[in-house]
Design a protein around this motif. Structure first.
Motif, PDB file in Angstrom:
ATOM      1  N   GLU A 148       0.840  -1.198   0.000  1.00  0.00           N
ATOM      2  CA  GLU A 148       0.000   0.000   0.000  1.00  0.00           C
ATOM      3  C   GLU A 148       0.875   1.248   0.000  1.00  0.00           C
ATOM      4  OE1 GLU A 148      -3.493   0.207   0.241  1.00  0.00           O
ATOM      5  OE2 GLU A 148      -3.592  -1.963  -0.083  1.00  0.00           O
ATOM      6  N   SER A 149       0.496   2.234  -0.765  1.00  0.00           N
ATOM      7  CA  SER A 149       1.286   3.463  -0.812  1.00  0.00           C
ATOM      8  C   SER A 149       1.223   4.192   0.520  1.00  0.00           C
ATOM      9  CB  SER A 149       0.773   4.388  -1.923  1.00  0.00           C
ATOM     10  OG  SER A 149       1.520   5.597  -1.940  1.00  0.00           O
ATOM     11  N   ARG A 150       2.359   4.748   0.932  1.00  0.00           N
ATOM     12  CA  ARG A 150       2.383   5.618   2.115  1.00  0.00           C
ATOM     13  C   ARG A 150       2.187   7.077   1.734  1.00  0.00           C
ATOM     14  NH1 ARG A 150       7.098   5.928   4.757  1.00  0.00           N
ATOM     15  NH2 ARG A 150       8.366   4.802   3.243  1.00  0.00           N
ATOM     16  N   ILE A 151       1.917   7.328   0.466  1.00  0.00           N
ATOM     17  CA  ILE A 151       1.612   8.684   0.000  1.00  0.00           C
ATOM     18  C   ILE A 151       0.101   8.856   0.077  1.00  0.00           C
ATOM     19  CG2 ILE A 151       1.834  10.337  -1.883  1.00  0.00           C
ATOM     20  CD1 ILE A 151       4.105   8.488  -2.968  1.00  0.00           C
ATOM     21  N   ILE A 152      -0.366   9.708   0.969  1.00  0.00           N
ATOM     22  CA  ILE A 152      -1.808   9.807   1.196  1.00  0.00           C
ATOM     23  C   ILE A 152      -2.494  10.735   0.200  1.00  0.00           C
ATOM     24  CG2 ILE A 152      -1.701   9.182   3.628  1.00  0.00           C
ATOM     25  CD1 ILE A 152      -1.735  12.117   4.320  1.00  0.00           C
ATOM     26  N   ASN A 153      -1.750  11.680  -0.365  1.00  0.00           N
ATOM     27  CA  ASN A 153      -2.318  12.586  -1.361  1.00  0.00           C
ATOM     28  C   ASN A 153      -1.202  13.175  -2.209  1.00  0.00           C
ATOM     29  OD1 ASN A 153      -4.824  12.763   0.570  1.00  0.00           O
ATOM     30  ND2 ASN A 153      -5.438  13.847  -1.304  1.00  0.00           N
ATOM     31  N   ILE A 154      -1.502  13.409  -3.468  1.00  0.00           N
ATOM     32  CA  ILE A 154      -0.645  14.185  -4.362  1.00  0.00           C
ATOM     33  C   ILE A 154      -1.510  15.244  -5.024  1.00  0.00           C
ATOM     34  CG2 ILE A 154       0.768  14.202  -6.452  1.00  0.00           C
ATOM     35  CD1 ILE A 154       1.529  11.314  -5.879  1.00  0.00           C
ATOM     36  N   TRP A 155      -1.093  16.494  -4.917  1.00  0.00           N
ATOM     37  CA  TRP A 155      -1.700  17.545  -5.735  1.00  0.00           C
ATOM     38  C   TRP A 155      -0.661  17.960  -6.765  1.00  0.00           C
ATOM     39  CZ3 TRP A 155      -2.425  23.382  -4.374  1.00  0.00           C
ATOM     40  CH2 TRP A 155      -3.085  24.023  -5.444  1.00  0.00           C
ATOM     41  N   ASP A 156      -0.919  17.604  -8.017  1.00  0.00           N
ATOM     42  CA  ASP A 156      -0.020  17.969  -9.114  1.00  0.00           C
ATOM     43  C   ASP A 156      -0.602  19.202  -9.800  1.00  0.00           C
ATOM     44  OD1 ASP A 156       1.462  18.157 -11.533  1.00  0.00           O
ATOM     45  OD2 ASP A 156       1.961  16.022 -11.393  1.00  0.00           O
ATOM     46  N   GLN A 157       0.033  20.341  -9.579  1.00  0.00           N
ATOM     47  CA  GLN A 157      -0.458  21.594 -10.142  1.00  0.00           C
ATOM     48  C   GLN A 157      -0.232  21.684 -11.648  1.00  0.00           C
ATOM     49  OE1 GLN A 157       1.442  24.785  -7.988  1.00  0.00           O
ATOM     50  NE2 GLN A 157       0.317  24.400  -6.101  1.00  0.00           N
ATOM     51  N   THR A 158       0.555  20.763 -12.200  1.00  0.00           N
ATOM     52  CA  THR A 158       0.919  20.852 -13.616  1.00  0.00           C
ATOM     53  C   THR A 158       0.009  20.030 -14.518  1.00  0.00           C
ATOM     54  OG1 THR A 158       2.451  18.953 -13.614  1.00  0.00           O
ATOM     55  CG2 THR A 158       3.326  21.074 -12.870  1.00  0.00           C
ATOM     56  N   ILE A 159      -0.877  19.223 -13.942  1.00  0.00           N
ATOM     57  CA  ILE A 159      -1.732  18.335 -14.729  1.00  0.00           C
ATOM     58  C   ILE A 159      -3.164  18.842 -14.681  1.00  0.00           C
ATOM     59  CG2 ILE A 159      -2.643  15.979 -14.946  1.00  0.00           C
ATOM     60  CD1 ILE A 159      -0.060  14.964 -13.733  1.00  0.00           C
ATOM     61  N   GLU A 160      -3.800  18.951 -15.824  1.00  0.00           N
ATOM     62  CA  GLU A 160      -5.170  19.472 -15.886  1.00  0.00           C
ATOM     63  C   GLU A 160      -6.144  18.382 -16.342  1.00  0.00           C
ATOM     64  OE1 GLU A 160      -6.181  22.196 -14.752  1.00  0.00           O
ATOM     65  OE2 GLU A 160      -4.327  23.331 -14.490  1.00  0.00           O
ATOM     66  N   LYS A 161      -6.139  17.257 -15.641  1.00  0.00           N
ATOM     67  CA  LYS A 161      -7.049  16.163 -15.968  1.00  0.00           C
ATOM     68  C   LYS A 161      -8.186  16.050 -14.964  1.00  0.00           C
ATOM     69  CE  LYS A 161      -3.783  13.244 -18.520  1.00  0.00           C
ATOM     70  NZ  LYS A 161      -3.169  11.898 -18.629  1.00  0.00           N
ATOM     71  N   GLY A 162      -8.023  16.648 -13.781  1.00  0.00           N
ATOM     72  CA  GLY A 162      -9.024  16.551 -12.750  1.00  0.00           C
ATOM     73  C   GLY A 162      -8.998  15.202 -12.049  1.00  0.00           C
ATOM     74  N   PRO A 163      -9.609  15.099 -10.869  1.00  0.00           N
ATOM     75  CA  PRO A 163     -10.359  16.168 -10.198  1.00  0.00           C
ATOM     76  C   PRO A 163      -9.434  17.197  -9.543  1.00  0.00           C
ATOM     77  CG  PRO A 163     -10.270  14.225  -8.811  1.00  0.00           C
ATOM     78  CD  PRO A 163      -9.612  13.840 -10.103  1.00  0.00           C
ATOM     79  N   ILE A 164      -9.909  18.432  -9.495  1.00  0.00           N
ATOM     80  CA  ILE A 164      -9.123  19.480  -8.853  1.00  0.00           C
ATOM     81  C   ILE A 164      -9.383  19.458  -7.347  1.00  0.00           C
ATOM     82  CG2 ILE A 164      -9.128  20.984 -10.883  1.00  0.00           C
ATOM     83  CD1 ILE A 164     -11.358  22.607  -9.594  1.00  0.00           C
ATOM     84  N   PRO A 165      -8.427  19.928  -6.554  1.00  0.00           N
ATOM     85  CA  PRO A 165      -8.675  20.030  -5.111  1.00  0.00           C
ATOM     86  C   PRO A 165      -9.770  21.045  -4.819  1.00  0.00           C
ATOM     87  CG  PRO A 165      -6.342  20.272  -5.621  1.00  0.00           C
ATOM     88  CD  PRO A 165      -7.081  20.389  -6.908  1.00  0.00           C
ATOM     89  N   LYS A 166     -10.380  20.895  -3.692  1.00  0.00           N
ATOM     90  CA  LYS A 166     -11.435  21.816  -3.285  1.00  0.00           C
ATOM     91  C   LYS A 166     -10.881  23.228  -3.181  1.00  0.00           C
ATOM     92  CE  LYS A 166     -15.255  21.740   0.024  1.00  0.00           C
ATOM     93  NZ  LYS A 166     -15.762  21.048   1.235  1.00  0.00           N
ATOM     94  N   PHE A 167     -11.571  24.180  -3.778  1.00  0.00           N
ATOM     95  CA  PHE A 167     -11.263  25.613  -3.732  1.00  0.00           C
ATOM     96  C   PHE A 167     -10.098  26.044  -4.616  1.00  0.00           C
ATOM     97  CE2 PHE A 167     -12.775  24.639   0.692  1.00  0.00           C
ATOM     98  CZ  PHE A 167     -14.072  25.026   0.446  1.00  0.00           C
ATOM     99  N   PHE A 168      -9.463  25.118  -5.334  1.00  0.00           N
ATOM    100  CA  PHE A 168      -8.363  25.514  -6.208  1.00  0.00           C
ATOM    101  C   PHE A 168      -8.761  25.253  -7.655  1.00  0.00           C
ATOM    102  CE2 PHE A 168      -6.379  24.538  -2.144  1.00  0.00           C
ATOM    103  CZ  PHE A 168      -5.633  25.676  -1.929  1.00  0.00           C
ATOM    104  N   PRO A 169      -8.576  26.229  -8.540  1.00  0.00           N
ATOM    105  CA  PRO A 169      -9.127  26.103  -9.891  1.00  0.00           C
ATOM    106  C   PRO A 169      -8.215  25.407 -10.884  1.00  0.00           C
ATOM    107  CG  PRO A 169      -8.198  28.282  -9.615  1.00  0.00           C
ATOM    108  CD  PRO A 169      -8.007  27.573  -8.308  1.00  0.00           C
ATOM    109  N   TYR A 170      -7.178  24.716 -10.438  1.00  0.00           N
ATOM    110  CA  TYR A 170      -6.247  24.113 -11.386  1.00  0.00           C
ATOM    111  C   TYR A 170      -5.579  22.900 -10.760  1.00  0.00           C
ATOM    112  CZ  TYR A 170      -2.720  26.638  -8.643  1.00  0.00           C
ATOM    113  OH  TYR A 170      -1.937  27.128  -7.621  1.00  0.00           O
ATOM    114  N   GLY A 171      -4.887  22.139 -11.593  1.00  0.00           N
ATOM    115  CA  GLY A 171      -4.177  20.962 -11.118  1.00  0.00           C
ATOM    116  C   GLY A 171      -5.068  19.738 -10.998  1.00  0.00           C
ATOM    117  N   THR A 172      -4.465  18.659 -10.530  1.00  0.00           N
ATOM    118  CA  THR A 172      -5.182  17.391 -10.340  1.00  0.00           C
ATOM    119  C   THR A 172      -4.777  16.795  -9.001  1.00  0.00           C
ATOM    120  OG1 THR A 172      -5.227  16.973 -12.727  1.00  0.00           O
ATOM    121  CG2 THR A 172      -5.597  15.079 -11.278  1.00  0.00           C
ATOM    122  N   GLU A 173      -5.759  16.283  -8.263  1.00  0.00           N
ATOM    123  CA  GLU A 173      -5.517  15.667  -6.964  1.00  0.00           C
ATOM    124  C   GLU A 173      -5.670  14.156  -7.078  1.00  0.00           C
ATOM    125  OE1 GLU A 173      -6.869  16.522  -2.379  1.00  0.00           O
ATOM    126  OE2 GLU A 173      -8.444  16.397  -3.895  1.00  0.00           O
TER     127      GLU A 173
END
Length: 637
Positions: A148-173
């Motif tokens: 199991e991954s020990r990475i609980i979340n990644i927000w990649d601001q450079t990828i525009e595939k979605g879903p976006i994080p809450k309240f941020f208009p860009y990137g992919t979470e």
């Protein structure tokens, strides 16, 4: 009211809230980003900023905190917007941030160091947030023993595939479930990047994560990290936009450069994640800028101080690589009527140059400028209240000077000088002492990564070269030293900040550290990026001991610093704290002794240590022996 509504917003109503309170919808802001027809700023405000923007159709804001927001505005419309929105009290352009230096060596047969600290702590229950270039999430060192991954979340601001994080208009979470599914898909021959498209192209973030919490794979594996059971939360930053370089009058470099708004968004994202998960989190920010007067009042620094008020969220960084002093100068205008000169060598490749000068109230110091041909402008008049900037011409050079006088509560004045179409040679910034009390001044150029050729100060000062945000009151920073010689590396940024804070707090090693490379490799990492990673790992262990295991729940930034300072070792011939290494070299054996002693003292303590006031009765103060002897002599008189 706005902050409460912002925090309690449901996904279903997000777009409606954006339109009402931001002035622009997500799609409208994305369109501005795509067209490059915008400028971004970090702002401070009061009142109902959302209502103020409800009638603005050429800009929008994203509220990051109760008094801070990110402003997106069409090019050339900033002054119009400020006139229309009096709720905006402070505007700062998006400063340019460079990655902390990190050199990667694939030859692991060289002499290297790894962490075998033998402490009964492994980072269990603690999250380490890393802001930078991302992580090689496929590496098994970032999984647990079950895969199991020990990475609980990644927000990649450079990828525009979605879903976006809450309240941020860009990137992919990407969630932990997404990452684990990608890993398991690869194991059966699938394409993991179709599930999680995130990559760390240059290995900077992966090497940092490796030294902090990479897992040993058993058998003959010689790799060890500081906190191998910690979890990770990753933000991959979007590179600075072209318009940000235009506002700063700089050419886009080849290397990765980022900007304030992306960094501020990343910090807010990780702060929200920590509050949601209710686990202690230390965030490592391996980048910095020469913007700001090292007085802790840039908006990003004040924003960091606001978010790190709680005991479970801290931010660490390193002092950067400007210690050689080529981008900082300081001195003294000794008396009223005196003139001081700051000589600057300008390389032929340099097309424009920004010089920031900071003085102290109540001094009145006027500036002038002399070009390589000896022509000068003397005592440049300050702009009027309506002007803000003063525009002048010296031969073919167009000069813009911005005075910011009377910055609240700091006692500092600042002057920013932009010289366009600058010519090569030796320039002098001339300081005229009109009324002198202290006469002290500091000057900075942009960090050397952003300068061309041999552009530099000719009379540099290597002190006060630590990068912003080191001077934020709650940030904990480290310089870095060569553990094979026990000497601080020359390029390592030095203190102290101008606000009286002691930074760096300490120094950590940063030469030939065994860590994780991309494509499941082991490499040696050298640079201040490694030193800051060690500090972040140490705080992860302190969080585990204090909060997860319940030994010291109230681990605010000040208490973390106290523990770290107590865990340093010192050279007999040096005075501490000092600008190069703070209170000394971090030593994990000493850290373990400090924590063990504190655990025993807490068990023997009869006061209610969850009560902060009563806990002060158990406060331990370390006083130098000679001072203590003098105090005792005074008591006996």
């Amino acid at each position: 009211m706005i902050e409460s509504e912002f925090n309690c917003l449901t996904d279903a109503s997000q777009e409606l809230w954006n339109k009402r309170h931001h002035g622009l919808t997500n799609e409208e802001i994305k369109k501005l980003y795509a067209e490059g027809n915008y400028e971004t700023y970090f702002i401070e405000f009061y009142g109902d900023i959302g209502a103020a923007f409800s009638k603005i159709d050429f800009g929008g804001v994203y509220v990051t905190d109760k008094f801070f927001a990110i402003l997106v505005v069409k090019k050339g419309m900033l002054n119009t917007l400020i006139d229309m929105v009096p709720e905006i009290t402070n505007v700062q352009p998006s400063a340019l941030y460079c990655l902390s230096d990190l050199s990667i060596d694939d030859d692991i047969n060289k002499e290297f160091m790894f962490y075998n600290h033998n402490m009964p702590l492994n980072g269990e229950g603690v999250i380490v947030g890393i802001i930078g270039t991302g992580i090689d999430y496929l590496n098994p060192r970032f999984t647990d023993t079950l895969g199991e991954s020990r990475i609980i979340n990644i927000w990649d601001q450079t990828i525009e595939k979605g879903p976006i994080p809450k309240f941020f208009p860009y990137g992919t979470e990407y969630s932990k479930e997404d990452i684990t599914n990608a890993i398991k898909g690869k194991a059966i021959g699938g394409s993991p990047y179709e599930v999680v498209a995130h990559k760390d192209e240059n290995g900077h973030g992966t090497a940092i994560a490796g030294i902090i919490g990479g897992r040993n794979l058993g058998n003959d594996d010689k790799f060890k990290s500081i906190a191998p059971n910690c979890e990770f939360a990753i933000v991959k930053l979007a590179k600075a936009q072209k318009t940000t370089f235009e506002v700063a009058h700089m050419e886009e470099p080849n290397e990765n450069v980022y900007e304030t708004i992306s960094v501020a968004s990343a910090i807010r994202y990780l702060s929200d994640l920590q509050e949601k998960l209710k686990k202690p989190m230390v965030v490592y920010l391996p980048l910095g800028t020469n913007f700001g007067g090292r007085d802790g009042i840039t908006l990003l620094e004040r924003y960091i101080d606001n978010l790190t008020q709680r005991r479970t969220f801290s931010i660490v960084t390193n002092t950067g690589n400007q210690g050689s002093g080529r981008t900082h100068a300081s001195g003294l205008v000794r008396a009223t009527g005196d003139i001081e000169h700051i000589p600057i060598k300008v390389d032929p490749l340099q097309k424009s140059l920004i010089v920031s000068i900071y003085t102290r109230r109540p001094d009145i110091i006027n500036i002038g400028l002399t070009n390589p041909q000896g022509n000068s402008i003397k005592r440049i008049p300050k702009p009027t209240a309506k002007e803000k900037n003063k525009f002048l011409t010296l031969e073919e050079n167009n000069i813009s000077i911005e005075y910011l006088v009377g910055e609240s509560s700091t006692g500092f004045n600042s002057i920013n000088m932009l010289i366009k179409n600058i010519t090569e040679g030796i320039w002098n910034v001339d300081l005229y002492g009109e009324s002198i009390a202290s006469g002290l001044y500091d000057a900075w150029l942009p960090q050397s990564n952003l300068l061309k050729g041999d552009t530099r100060f000719l009379s540099p000062n290597p002190n006060t070269t630590l990068l912003t945000p080191c001077s934020a009151m709650n940030v904990i920073s480290t310089s870095y030293y060569n553990q094979f010689t026990n000497e601080v590396v020359e390029d390592s940024g030095r203190g102290f900040p101008r606000n009286g804070k002691i930074e760096p707090v300490l120094t950590t090693e940063g030469v030939n550290l065994l860590t994780v490379g991309i494509n499941n490799s082991l490499v040696l990492g050298t640079g201040e990026a490694m030193a800051g990673a060690i500090l972040a790992g140490a705080i992860a262990l302190i969080y585990q001991w204090g909060i997860v295991e319940g030994n010291l729940p109230h681990l605010y930034a000040s208490r973390l610093k106290t523990i770290l300072i107590s865990s340093t070792i010192k050279d007999n011939k040096k005075i501490y704290p000092n600008e190069a290494c703070g209170f000394g070299r971090l030593d994990f054996k000493t850290l373990f002794e400090v924590l063990s002693r504190s655990s025993t003292e807490n068990k023997n303590c009869n006061c209610q240590c969850n009560d902060r006031d009563k806990a002060l009765q158990c406060l331990y103060i370390n006083i130098p022996q000679e001072i203590y002897k003098n105090m005792r002599k005074d008591d006996l008189k």
